[in-house]
Enzyme design. Structure first.
Site, mmCIF file in Angstrom:
data_model
loop_
_atom_site.group_PDB
_atom_site.id
_atom_site.type_symbol
_atom_site.label_atom_id
_atom_site.label_comp_id
_atom_site.label_asym_id
_atom_site.label_seq_id
_atom_site.Cartn_x
_atom_site.Cartn_y
_atom_site.Cartn_z
ATOM 1 N N TYR A 238 0.902 -1.140 -0.068
ATOM 2 C CA TYR A 238 0.267 0.404 -0.018
ATOM 3 C C TYR A 238 1.165 1.555 0.486
ATOM 4 O O TYR A 238 0.657 2.201 -0.599
ATOM 5 C CB TYR A 238 -1.041 0.198 1.004
ATOM 6 C CG TYR A 238 -2.398 -0.910 1.003
ATOM 7 C CD1 TYR A 238 -3.551 -0.744 -0.310
ATOM 8 C CD2 TYR A 238 -2.271 -2.458 1.487
ATOM 9 C CE1 TYR A 238 -4.108 -2.490 -0.289
ATOM 10 C CE2 TYR A 238 -2.786 -3.271 1.456
ATOM 11 C CZ TYR A 238 -3.712 -3.320 -0.121
ATOM 12 O OH TYR A 238 -5.227 -4.053 -0.212
ATOM 13 N N ARG B 71 1.157 2.098 -3.674
ATOM 14 C CA ARG B 71 0.084 2.478 -4.032
ATOM 15 C C ARG B 71 -0.018 3.860 -3.940
ATOM 16 O O ARG B 71 -0.462 4.110 -4.680
ATOM 17 C CB ARG B 71 -0.953 1.824 -3.493
ATOM 18 C CG ARG B 71 -0.952 0.146 -4.029
ATOM 19 C CD ARG B 71 -1.654 -0.289 -5.085
ATOM 20 N NE ARG B 71 -0.613 0.184 -5.590
ATOM 21 C CZ ARG B 71 0.743 -1.168 -5.778
ATOM 22 N NH1 ARG B 71 0.969 -1.900 -5.582
ATOM 23 N NH2 ARG B 71 1.235 -0.374 -6.866
ATOM 24 N N GLN C 81 -15.067 2.650 -5.838
ATOM 25 C CA GLN C 81 -14.381 2.032 -5.567
ATOM 26 C C GLN C 81 -12.967 2.191 -5.308
ATOM 27 O O GLN C 81 -12.068 0.567 -4.292
ATOM 28 C CB GLN C 81 -14.467 0.700 -5.885
ATOM 29 C CG GLN C 81 -15.807 0.085 -6.415
ATOM 30 C CD GLN C 81 -16.020 -1.251 -7.791
ATOM 31 O OE1 GLN C 81 -15.756 -2.142 -7.449
ATOM 32 N NE2 GLN C 81 -16.429 -0.342 -8.579
ATOM 33 N N ASN C 82 -12.307 3.188 -6.215
ATOM 34 C CA ASN C 82 -11.300 4.108 -5.895
ATOM 35 C C ASN C 82 -10.206 3.954 -4.677
ATOM 36 O O ASN C 82 -11.725 4.637 -3.680
ATOM 37 C CB ASN C 82 -10.661 4.570 -6.959
ATOM 38 C CG ASN C 82 -10.475 3.937 -8.325
ATOM 39 O OD1 ASN C 82 -10.970 2.405 -8.414
ATOM 40 N ND2 ASN C 82 -11.074 4.740 -8.847
ATOM 41 N N VAL C 83 -9.071 4.204 -4.304
ATOM 42 C CA VAL C 83 -9.153 4.373 -2.767
ATOM 43 C C VAL C 83 -8.002 5.594 -2.960
ATOM 44 O O VAL C 83 -7.700 6.246 -2.276
ATOM 45 C CB VAL C 83 -7.667 3.240 -2.370
ATOM 46 C CG1 VAL C 83 -8.309 2.753 -1.513
ATOM 47 C CG2 VAL C 83 -6.985 3.126 -2.356
ATOM 48 N N ASP C 84 -7.935 5.912 -4.583
ATOM 49 C CA ASP C 84 -6.732 7.353 -4.658
ATOM 50 C C ASP C 84 -7.309 8.306 -4.244
ATOM 51 O O ASP C 84 -9.099 8.098 -4.398
ATOM 52 C CB ASP C 84 -6.597 7.512 -6.420
ATOM 53 C CG ASP C 84 -7.917 7.319 -7.219
ATOM 54 O OD1 ASP C 84 -8.282 8.530 -7.708
ATOM 55 O OD2 ASP C 84 -7.349 6.330 -8.241
ATOM 56 N N HIS D 269 -14.289 1.645 -0.306
ATOM 57 C CA HIS D 269 -13.142 0.291 -0.208
ATOM 58 C C HIS D 269 -12.462 0.830 0.821
ATOM 59 O O HIS D 269 -10.859 0.554 0.615
ATOM 60 C CB HIS D 269 -12.782 -0.343 -1.430
ATOM 61 C CG HIS D 269 -13.766 -1.033 -1.926
ATOM 62 N ND1 HIS D 269 -13.498 -1.105 -3.434
ATOM 63 C CD2 HIS D 269 -14.946 -1.687 -1.482
ATOM 64 C CE1 HIS D 269 -15.037 -2.531 -3.545
ATOM 65 N NE2 HIS D 269 -15.390 -2.790 -2.450
ATOM 66 N N THR E 124 -15.339 -0.287 -14.518
ATOM 67 C CA THR E 124 -15.317 -1.650 -13.188
ATOM 68 C C THR E 124 -15.368 -2.699 -13.684
ATOM 69 O O THR E 124 -16.842 -2.688 -14.389
ATOM 70 C CB THR E 124 -15.733 -1.307 -11.687
ATOM 71 O OG1 THR E 124 -16.028 -2.261 -10.554
ATOM 72 C CG2 THR E 124 -17.524 -0.831 -11.910
ATOM 73 N N SER E 125 -14.829 -3.704 -13.443
ATOM 74 C CA SER E 125 -15.142 -4.988 -13.574
ATOM 75 C C SER E 125 -16.864 -5.761 -13.115
ATOM 76 O O SER E 125 -17.267 -6.774 -13.294
ATOM 77 C CB SER E 125 -13.698 -6.311 -13.774
ATOM 78 O OG SER E 125 -13.964 -6.133 -12.260
HETATM 79 P P1 OAD Z 1 -10.747 -4.159 -12.371
HETATM 80 O O1 OAD Z 1 -9.044 -4.259 -12.389
HETATM 81 O O2 OAD Z 1 -11.657 -5.349 -11.474
HETATM 82 O O3 OAD Z 1 -11.564 -3.346 -13.047
HETATM 83 C C1 OAD Z 1 -11.252 -2.020 -14.047
HETATM 84 C C2 OAD Z 1 -12.094 -1.624 -15.481
HETATM 85 O O4 OAD Z 1 -11.714 -0.889 -15.630
HETATM 86 C C3 OAD Z 1 -12.119 -3.514 -16.102
HETATM 87 O O5 OAD Z 1 -13.666 -3.970 -16.690
HETATM 88 C C4 OAD Z 1 -11.067 -2.509 -17.682
HETATM 89 O O6 OAD Z 1 -11.710 -2.919 -18.925
HETATM 90 C C5 OAD Z 1 -11.789 -0.941 -16.916
HETATM 91 N N1 OAD Z 1 -10.452 -0.155 -17.144
HETATM 92 C C6 OAD Z 1 -9.185 -0.341 -18.346
HETATM 93 N N2 OAD Z 1 -8.965 1.005 -18.244
HETATM 94 C C7 OAD Z 1 -9.967 1.353 -18.423
HETATM 95 C C8 OAD Z 1 -10.319 3.035 -19.243
HETATM 96 N N3 OAD Z 1 -9.767 4.271 -19.482
HETATM 97 N N4 OAD Z 1 -11.354 3.662 -19.080
HETATM 98 C C9 OAD Z 1 -12.505 3.077 -17.936
HETATM 99 N N5 OAD Z 1 -12.322 1.548 -17.839
HETATM 100 C C10 OAD Z 1 -11.087 1.044 -18.441
HETATM 101 O O7 OAD Z 1 -11.352 -2.829 -10.843
HETATM 102 P P2 OAD Z 1 -12.495 -2.633 -9.959
HETATM 103 O O8 OAD Z 1 -13.363 -3.243 -10.532
HETATM 104 O O9 OAD Z 1 -12.087 -1.406 -9.827
HETATM 105 O O10 OAD Z 1 -10.797 -4.113 -3.671
HETATM 106 O O11 OAD Z 1 -12.457 -3.575 -8.583
HETATM 107 C C11 OAD Z 1 -12.544 -3.795 -7.730
HETATM 108 C C12 OAD Z 1 -12.267 -3.757 -6.595
HETATM 109 O O12 OAD Z 1 -11.383 -4.996 -6.418
HETATM 110 C C13 OAD Z 1 -11.042 -3.272 -5.784
HETATM 111 O O13 OAD Z 1 -11.594 -1.659 -5.588
HETATM 112 C C14 OAD Z 1 -10.405 -3.756 -5.130
HETATM 113 C C15 OAD Z 1 -10.323 -4.378 -6.004
HETATM 114 O O14 OAD Z 1 -9.694 -5.753 -5.167
HETATM 115 C C16 OAD Z 1 -10.068 -3.491 -2.752
HETATM 116 O O15 OAD Z 1 -8.548 -4.339 -3.003
HETATM 117 C C17 OAD Z 1 -10.987 -4.240 -1.160
#
Ligand code: OAD
Length: 235
Positions: A60, A63, A93-96, A111, A178-179
């Site tokens: 972290y 990060r 969900q971002n921590v930034d 988060h 977000t995925s």
């Molecule tokens: P992921 O890494 O799971 O998903 C990121 C998403 O962003 C994917 O669907 C990519 O296709 C998309 N992506 C990539 N580049 C992009 C761009 N330029 N514009 C738009 N979309 C783009 O990340 P999160 O869904 O945020 O939690 O993950 C959720 C949580 O899982 C996080 O908060 C973290 C992680 O484990 C904890 O650490 C508690």
């Protein structure tokens, strides 16, 4: 809430790591993402913290260093501009803190926040970090080791109860970068009103079951958000 905000249409954003990708911050689940390079169980669980707190702090710290060096991109800035005309809440969900640094006023961090530490004994004891590093031996006021103020897998997401009623009232709802793999955050989409205007912005955002009735824009957020926001401001 001001009278002006009460009269304005409500826009709610659910954002994830993808919105910060164009600021140079890695996402989690891409083939070169953070969870390909690190084991979730080692880094982002209470058990990982028990086993090797220094490894967790170092992860972290890195990060935090990167987030502090990163700058808001066009997507963060466009979302901030929505406040000219809408009552906007960003549930991230971002921590930034890139949404805040772009100028968004109502940001809810589901988060946790990378620029905060908290007591490993008392979750109420949260501290702002004004430098990039938390070290072993940095203690809370009750004498227990400081940990990152991040919600780990297996821990409660207390903000979710505040997020749900905000989502239900959205006139416009956007999922960005977000995925939708992590619950309860991903489950927020189920609370959006059927008659809300709904968008899902993600270059890989196609074929997601829970956003099947969303307007899908399969492009990078930084490329698409300025024009989308401009069109909403003209509505
Ligand atoms: P992921 O890494 O799971 O998903 C990121 C998403 O962003 C994917 O669907 C990519 O296709 C998309 N992506 C990539 N580049 C992009 C761009 N330029 N514009 C738009 N979309 C783009 O990340 P999160 O869904 O945020 O939690 O993950 C959720 C949580 O899982 C996080 O908060 C973290 C992680 O484990 C904890 O650490 C508690």
């Amino acid at each position: 809430m001001t009278t002006r905000e009460i009269q304005m249409k409500k826009i709610v954003i659910l954002s994830g790591a993808g919105v910060s990708a164009e600021s140079g911050l890695q996402t989690f689940r891409a083939s070169d993402g953070l969870w390909e390079q690190h084991k979730i169980t080692d880094i982002a669980t209470p058990q990982g913290w028990e086993k090797d707190p220094e490894l967790v702090l170092n992860f972290y710290n890195e990060r935090r260093k990167q987030a502090r060096a990163a700058m808001p991109n066009d997507a963060h800035k466009a979302l901030a501009a929505l406040e000219q005309q809408f009552d906007v809440t960003i549930i991230t969900q971002n921590v930034d803190d890139l949404h805040e640094r772009a100028g968004s006023s109502h940001v809810m961090h589901l988060h946790g926040e990378i620029n905060q530490s908290r007591s490993s004994m008392d979750p109420e004891l949260v501290y702002e970090i004004d430098h990039w590093e938390v070290r072993m031996g940095d203690l809370c006021e009750k004498g227990s080791q400081l940990r990152p103020n991040i919600v780990w897998f297996g821990e409660d997401v207390p903000m979710i109860n505040l997020a749900v009623p905000i989502v239900t009232k959205a006139d416009i709802f956007m999922v960005i970068g977000t995925s939708l793999n992590v619950y309860p955050a991903a489950g927020l989409v189920d609370f959006v009103a059927t008659d809300a205007q709904k968008y899902h912005i993600d270059p890989n955002g196609l074929n997601k079951e829970n956003t099947a009735d969303f307007h899908i824009i399969a492009k990078k957020a930084g490329e698409v958000m300025p024009a989308l926001v401009e069109s909403l401001l003209k509505q």
